[in-house]
Design a protein around this motif. Structure first.
Motif, PDB file in Angstrom:
ATOM      1  N   LEU A 132      -7.769   4.859   2.405  1.00 57.25           N
ATOM      2  CA  LEU A 132      -6.479   3.948   2.674  1.00 57.25           C
ATOM      3  C   LEU A 132      -5.658   4.123   3.899  1.00 57.25           C
ATOM      4  O   LEU A 132      -5.245   3.260   4.480  1.00 57.25           O
ATOM      5  CB  LEU A 132      -5.642   3.697   1.228  1.00 57.25           C
ATOM      6  CG  LEU A 132      -5.011   2.399   1.103  1.00 57.25           C
ATOM      7  CD1 LEU A 132      -5.897   1.195   0.970  1.00 57.25           C
ATOM      8  CD2 LEU A 132      -4.487   2.441  -0.199  1.00 57.25           C
ATOM      9  N   TRP A 168      -7.905  -1.544   1.666  1.00 54.61           N
ATOM     10  CA  TRP A 168      -8.287  -1.568   0.352  1.00 54.61           C
ATOM     11  C   TRP A 168      -9.703  -2.166  -0.149  1.00 54.61           C
ATOM     12  O   TRP A 168      -9.525  -3.479   0.433  1.00 54.61           O
ATOM     13  CB  TRP A 168      -7.008  -2.265  -0.551  1.00 54.61           C
ATOM     14  CG  TRP A 168      -7.308  -1.876  -2.016  1.00 54.61           C
ATOM     15  CD1 TRP A 168      -8.236  -2.418  -2.997  1.00 54.61           C
ATOM     16  CD2 TRP A 168      -6.544  -0.918  -2.844  1.00 54.61           C
ATOM     17  NE1 TRP A 168      -8.101  -1.794  -4.276  1.00 54.61           N
ATOM     18  CE2 TRP A 168      -7.307  -1.294  -4.270  1.00 54.61           C
ATOM     19  CE3 TRP A 168      -5.344  -0.139  -2.572  1.00 54.61           C
ATOM     20  CZ2 TRP A 168      -6.558  -0.455  -5.274  1.00 54.61           C
ATOM     21  CZ3 TRP A 168      -4.916   0.740  -3.783  1.00 54.61           C
ATOM     22  CH2 TRP A 168      -5.514   0.506  -5.048  1.00 54.61           C
ATOM     23  N   HIS A 181       0.831  -1.319   0.049  1.00 58.54           N
ATOM     24  CA  HIS A 181      -0.013  -0.167   0.124  1.00 58.54           C
ATOM     25  C   HIS A 181       0.830   1.169  -0.079  1.00 58.54           C
ATOM     26  O   HIS A 181       0.551   2.160  -0.604  1.00 58.54           O
ATOM     27  CB  HIS A 181      -0.932   0.076   1.197  1.00 58.54           C
ATOM     28  CG  HIS A 181      -2.154  -1.136   1.183  1.00 58.54           C
ATOM     29  ND1 HIS A 181      -2.664  -1.269   2.292  1.00 58.54           N
ATOM     30  CD2 HIS A 181      -2.366  -1.762   0.103  1.00 58.54           C
ATOM     31  CE1 HIS A 181      -3.919  -2.181   1.787  1.00 58.54           C
ATOM     32  NE2 HIS A 181      -3.691  -2.409   0.516  1.00 58.54           N
TER      33      HIS A 181
END
Length: 265
Positions: free
Chosen positions: A144, A89, A12
Protein backbone atom coordinates in the motif's frame (compact mmCIF):
# COMPACT_ATOMS: atom_id res chain seq x y z
CA UNK A 1 -11.93 12.24 -9.09
CA UNK A 2 -8.94 14.34 -8.06
CA UNK A 3 -10.60 15.19 -4.74
CA UNK A 4 -11.46 11.53 -4.21
CA UNK A 5 -7.82 10.51 -4.70
CA UNK A 6 -6.76 13.01 -2.04
CA UNK A 7 -9.46 11.73 0.33
CA UNK A 8 -8.44 8.15 -0.44
CA UNK A 9 -4.80 8.85 0.44
CA UNK A 10 -5.94 10.41 3.72
CA UNK A 11 -8.13 7.41 4.52
CA UNK A 12 -5.26 5.01 3.77
CA UNK A 13 -3.15 6.94 6.26
CA UNK A 14 -5.82 6.71 8.97
CA UNK A 15 -6.26 2.98 8.32
CA UNK A 16 -2.52 2.28 8.57
CA UNK A 17 -2.36 4.28 11.79
CA UNK A 18 -5.18 2.11 13.16
CA UNK A 19 -3.19 -1.01 12.26
CA UNK A 20 -0.13 0.49 13.95
CA UNK A 21 -2.27 0.76 17.09
CA UNK A 22 -3.19 -2.93 16.81
CA UNK A 23 0.51 -3.78 16.46
CA UNK A 24 1.14 -2.18 19.84
CA UNK A 25 -1.61 -4.31 21.36
CA UNK A 26 -0.32 -7.55 19.84
CA UNK A 27 3.30 -6.92 20.86
CA UNK A 28 2.22 -6.14 24.44
CA UNK A 29 0.23 -9.38 24.52
CA UNK A 30 3.14 -11.35 23.08
CA UNK A 31 5.81 -9.90 25.34
CA UNK A 32 3.84 -9.89 28.58
CA UNK A 33 1.56 -12.87 28.00
CA UNK A 34 3.59 -15.23 25.80
CA UNK A 35 6.97 -15.43 27.52
CA UNK A 36 8.60 -12.18 26.34
CA UNK A 37 8.11 -12.64 22.61
CA UNK A 38 7.45 -9.90 20.04
CA UNK A 39 5.19 -11.20 17.28
CA UNK A 40 5.13 -8.01 15.18
CA UNK A 41 8.28 -6.03 15.97
CA UNK A 42 10.99 -8.31 14.60
CA UNK A 43 13.81 -5.91 15.51
CA UNK A 44 13.07 -6.34 19.19
CA UNK A 45 12.56 -10.05 18.66
CA UNK A 46 15.98 -10.52 17.05
CA UNK A 47 17.61 -8.57 19.89
CA UNK A 48 15.87 -10.77 22.49
CA UNK A 49 16.95 -13.86 20.58
CA UNK A 50 20.56 -12.71 20.48
CA UNK A 51 20.60 -12.08 24.22
CA UNK A 52 18.86 -15.38 24.86
CA UNK A 53 21.49 -17.28 22.87
CA UNK A 54 24.07 -15.61 25.11
CA UNK A 55 22.04 -16.98 28.05
CA UNK A 56 21.27 -13.53 29.43
CA UNK A 57 18.67 -13.26 32.18
CA UNK A 58 16.90 -16.50 31.28
CA UNK A 59 15.40 -15.05 28.10
CA UNK A 60 13.47 -17.46 25.83
CA UNK A 61 14.94 -18.93 22.65
CA UNK A 62 12.19 -21.09 21.14
CA UNK A 63 9.45 -18.43 21.23
CA UNK A 64 11.42 -15.72 19.37
CA UNK A 65 12.56 -18.26 16.77
CA UNK A 66 8.96 -19.42 16.21
CA UNK A 67 7.76 -15.81 15.90
CA UNK A 68 10.59 -14.83 13.53
CA UNK A 69 10.16 -17.81 11.20
CA UNK A 70 6.36 -17.47 11.18
CA UNK A 71 6.59 -13.73 10.50
CA UNK A 72 8.84 -14.39 7.50
CA UNK A 73 6.46 -17.04 6.18
CA UNK A 74 3.49 -14.67 6.54
CA UNK A 75 5.40 -11.86 4.82
CA UNK A 76 6.45 -14.20 2.00
CA UNK A 77 2.85 -15.31 1.46
CA UNK A 78 1.73 -11.69 1.43
CA UNK A 79 4.46 -10.69 -0.99
CA UNK A 80 3.59 -13.49 -3.41
CA UNK A 81 -0.13 -12.76 -3.18
CA UNK A 82 0.22 -9.00 -3.74
CA UNK A 83 3.09 -8.95 -6.25
CA UNK A 84 0.88 -8.69 -9.32
CA UNK A 85 -1.82 -6.58 -7.64
CA UNK A 86 -2.40 -3.01 -8.80
CA UNK A 87 -0.89 -0.12 -6.87
CA UNK A 88 -2.90 1.15 -3.93
CA UNK A 89 -5.66 -0.82 -2.26
CA UNK A 90 -6.66 -3.87 -4.30
CA UNK A 91 -8.98 -6.80 -3.77
CA UNK A 92 -5.98 -8.78 -2.55
CA UNK A 93 -5.27 -6.09 0.06
CA UNK A 94 -8.77 -6.68 1.42
CA UNK A 95 -8.10 -10.42 1.54
CA UNK A 96 -4.74 -9.99 3.28
CA UNK A 97 -6.03 -7.68 6.00
CA UNK A 98 -9.18 -9.75 6.42
CA UNK A 99 -7.12 -12.90 6.96
CA UNK A 100 -4.96 -11.08 9.52
CA UNK A 101 -8.01 -9.78 11.38
CA UNK A 102 -9.73 -13.17 11.31
CA UNK A 103 -6.64 -14.94 12.70
CA UNK A 104 -6.25 -12.39 15.51
CA UNK A 105 -9.94 -12.52 16.39
CA UNK A 106 -10.00 -16.31 16.22
CA UNK A 107 -6.96 -16.61 18.49
CA UNK A 108 -8.54 -14.20 20.95
CA UNK A 109 -11.68 -16.32 21.15
CA UNK A 110 -9.72 -19.58 21.38
CA UNK A 111 -7.75 -18.25 24.36
CA UNK A 112 -11.00 -18.10 26.30
CA UNK A 113 -11.47 -21.80 25.57
CA UNK A 114 -7.89 -22.91 26.23
CA UNK A 115 -5.72 -20.50 28.20
CA UNK A 116 -2.11 -20.51 26.88
CA UNK A 117 0.57 -21.40 29.40
CA UNK A 118 4.07 -20.01 28.84
CA UNK A 119 6.32 -22.57 27.18
CA UNK A 120 3.47 -24.91 26.23
CA UNK A 121 2.82 -26.17 22.67
CA UNK A 122 -0.42 -24.15 22.59
CA UNK A 123 1.45 -20.97 23.52
CA UNK A 124 4.01 -21.60 20.75
CA UNK A 125 1.14 -22.24 18.31
CA UNK A 126 -0.39 -18.88 19.20
CA UNK A 127 3.01 -17.20 18.86
CA UNK A 128 3.49 -18.70 15.42
CA UNK A 129 0.02 -17.77 14.17
CA UNK A 130 0.35 -14.22 15.51
CA UNK A 131 3.74 -13.88 13.85
CA UNK A 132 2.42 -15.15 10.51
CA UNK A 133 -0.62 -12.86 10.67
CA UNK A 134 1.51 -9.81 11.43
CA UNK A 135 3.96 -10.72 8.66
CA UNK A 136 1.06 -10.87 6.21
CA UNK A 137 -0.17 -7.49 7.46
CA UNK A 138 3.29 -5.96 7.10
CA UNK A 139 3.57 -7.19 3.49
CA UNK A 140 0.12 -5.80 2.62
CA UNK A 141 0.94 -2.46 4.25
CA UNK A 142 4.24 -2.34 2.37
CA UNK A 143 2.40 -2.79 -0.93
CA UNK A 144 0.00 0.00 0.00
CA UNK A 145 3.10 2.19 0.57
CA UNK A 146 1.76 4.86 2.93
CA UNK A 147 4.85 6.94 3.64
CA UNK A 148 6.35 6.58 7.15
CA UNK A 149 3.65 4.16 8.35
CA UNK A 150 4.68 0.50 8.02
CA UNK A 151 2.27 -0.61 10.82
CA UNK A 152 4.84 -2.90 12.48
CA UNK A 153 7.93 -0.77 13.22
CA UNK A 154 8.54 2.88 14.07
CA UNK A 155 12.38 3.00 14.20
CA UNK A 156 12.71 4.40 10.67
CA UNK A 157 9.78 6.72 11.40
CA UNK A 158 11.56 8.12 14.45
CA UNK A 159 14.77 8.56 12.41
CA UNK A 160 12.86 10.53 9.78
CA UNK A 161 11.06 12.53 12.45
CA UNK A 162 14.33 13.63 14.04
CA UNK A 163 16.69 13.88 11.06
CA UNK A 164 14.26 15.79 8.82
CA UNK A 165 12.85 18.02 11.59
CA UNK A 166 13.19 21.79 11.42
CA UNK A 167 15.41 21.54 14.49
CA UNK A 168 17.87 19.54 12.37
CA UNK A 169 17.60 22.03 9.51
CA UNK A 170 15.08 19.96 7.55
CA UNK A 171 11.62 20.74 6.23
CA UNK A 172 9.68 18.83 8.87
CA UNK A 173 8.05 16.79 6.11
CA UNK A 174 5.33 14.39 7.27
CA UNK A 175 5.84 15.54 10.87
CA UNK A 176 2.21 14.96 11.99
CA UNK A 177 1.92 11.42 10.60
CA UNK A 178 5.28 10.41 12.04
CA UNK A 179 4.32 11.62 15.48
CA UNK A 180 0.95 9.87 15.19
CA UNK A 181 2.60 6.58 14.12
CA UNK A 182 4.84 6.62 17.19
CA UNK A 183 1.93 7.56 19.45
CA UNK A 184 -0.33 4.84 18.01
CA UNK A 185 2.09 2.02 18.72
CA UNK A 186 2.83 3.52 22.15
CA UNK A 187 -0.85 3.83 23.08
CA UNK A 188 -1.58 0.41 21.59
CA UNK A 189 1.08 -1.19 23.78
CA UNK A 190 -0.40 0.51 26.83
CA UNK A 191 -3.91 -0.62 25.96
CA UNK A 192 -2.65 -4.15 25.31
CA UNK A 193 -0.98 -4.28 28.72
CA UNK A 194 -4.16 -3.08 30.41
CA UNK A 195 -6.36 -5.60 28.56
CA UNK A 196 -3.93 -8.36 29.47
CA UNK A 197 -4.73 -7.76 33.12
CA UNK A 198 -8.30 -8.81 32.36
CA UNK A 199 -7.62 -11.70 29.92
CA UNK A 200 -5.02 -12.45 27.25
CA UNK A 201 -7.73 -13.09 24.67
CA UNK A 202 -9.28 -9.63 24.89
CA UNK A 203 -6.29 -7.84 23.37
CA UNK A 204 -6.06 -10.27 20.46
CA UNK A 205 -9.80 -10.05 19.86
CA UNK A 206 -9.81 -6.25 19.97
CA UNK A 207 -6.89 -6.06 17.57
CA UNK A 208 -8.57 -8.56 15.25
CA UNK A 209 -11.88 -6.69 15.28
CA UNK A 210 -10.20 -3.37 14.47
CA UNK A 211 -8.19 -4.99 11.66
CA UNK A 212 -11.38 -6.38 10.13
CA UNK A 213 -12.96 -2.91 10.28
CA UNK A 214 -9.93 -1.52 8.44
CA UNK A 215 -10.30 -4.25 5.80
CA UNK A 216 -14.00 -3.37 5.38
CA UNK A 217 -13.24 0.35 5.10
CA UNK A 218 -10.58 -0.33 2.48
CA UNK A 219 -12.94 -2.56 0.52
CA UNK A 220 -15.70 0.07 0.49
CA UNK A 221 -13.20 2.75 -0.52
CA UNK A 222 -11.95 0.58 -3.36
CA UNK A 223 -15.52 -0.10 -4.49
CA UNK A 224 -16.27 3.63 -4.58
CA UNK A 225 -13.06 4.26 -6.53
CA UNK A 226 -14.07 1.70 -9.16
CA UNK A 227 -17.50 3.33 -9.48
CA UNK A 228 -15.93 6.76 -10.03
CA UNK A 229 -13.44 5.35 -12.52
CA UNK A 230 -16.30 3.73 -14.45
CA UNK A 231 -18.26 7.01 -14.48
CA UNK A 232 -15.15 8.88 -15.65
CA UNK A 233 -14.49 6.33 -18.40
CA UNK A 234 -18.13 6.54 -19.55
CA UNK A 235 -17.95 10.34 -19.69
CA UNK A 236 -14.74 10.20 -21.73
CA UNK A 237 -16.23 7.66 -24.13
CA UNK A 238 -19.24 9.94 -24.70
CA UNK A 239 -16.89 12.80 -25.50
CA UNK A 240 -14.97 10.65 -28.00
CA UNK A 241 -18.20 9.47 -29.61
CA UNK A 242 -19.80 12.92 -29.84
CA UNK A 243 -16.70 14.66 -31.24
CA UNK A 244 -16.75 12.90 -34.66
CA UNK A 245 -20.52 13.41 -34.80
CA UNK A 246 -20.09 17.16 -34.33
CA UNK A 247 -17.44 17.25 -37.05
CA UNK A 248 -19.70 15.38 -39.47
CA UNK A 249 -22.59 17.75 -38.77
CA UNK A 250 -20.32 20.72 -39.38
CA UNK A 251 -19.18 19.28 -42.72
CA UNK A 252 -22.78 18.67 -43.80
CA UNK A 253 -23.70 22.22 -42.86
CA UNK A 254 -20.80 23.66 -44.82
CA UNK A 255 -21.62 21.44 -47.80
CA UNK A 256 -25.28 22.55 -47.94
CA UNK A 257 -26.32 25.42 -50.34
CA UNK A 258 -27.11 27.66 -47.42
CA UNK A 259 -23.75 26.86 -45.80
CA UNK A 260 -21.93 27.55 -49.08
CA UNK A 261 -23.66 30.96 -49.59
CA UNK A 262 -22.91 31.83 -46.00
CA UNK A 263 -19.27 30.90 -46.50
CA UNK A 264 -19.01 32.96 -49.79
CA UNK A 265 -20.69 35.94 -48.12
Amino acid sequence: MKKFRADQARMHLFMMLALTFTTGIIDAVGYLGLDRVFTANMTGNVVILGMAIAQADGLPIVGPIVALVAFMIGAAIGGAMLRSARAGWSGRSTIAFSVTGTVLLGLGVSCFVVLPVEGSPWAFTITGLLGAAMGLQAAAARKLAVADVTTVVVTSTIVGLASESKLAGGTGKNFPRRVLAVLMILIGAGVGALLLQVHIGIGMGAAGGLTLLVALAGHLLRKRRKELEAEEAEALSLIHISEPTRRQEKKKKNASPGGARHGSA
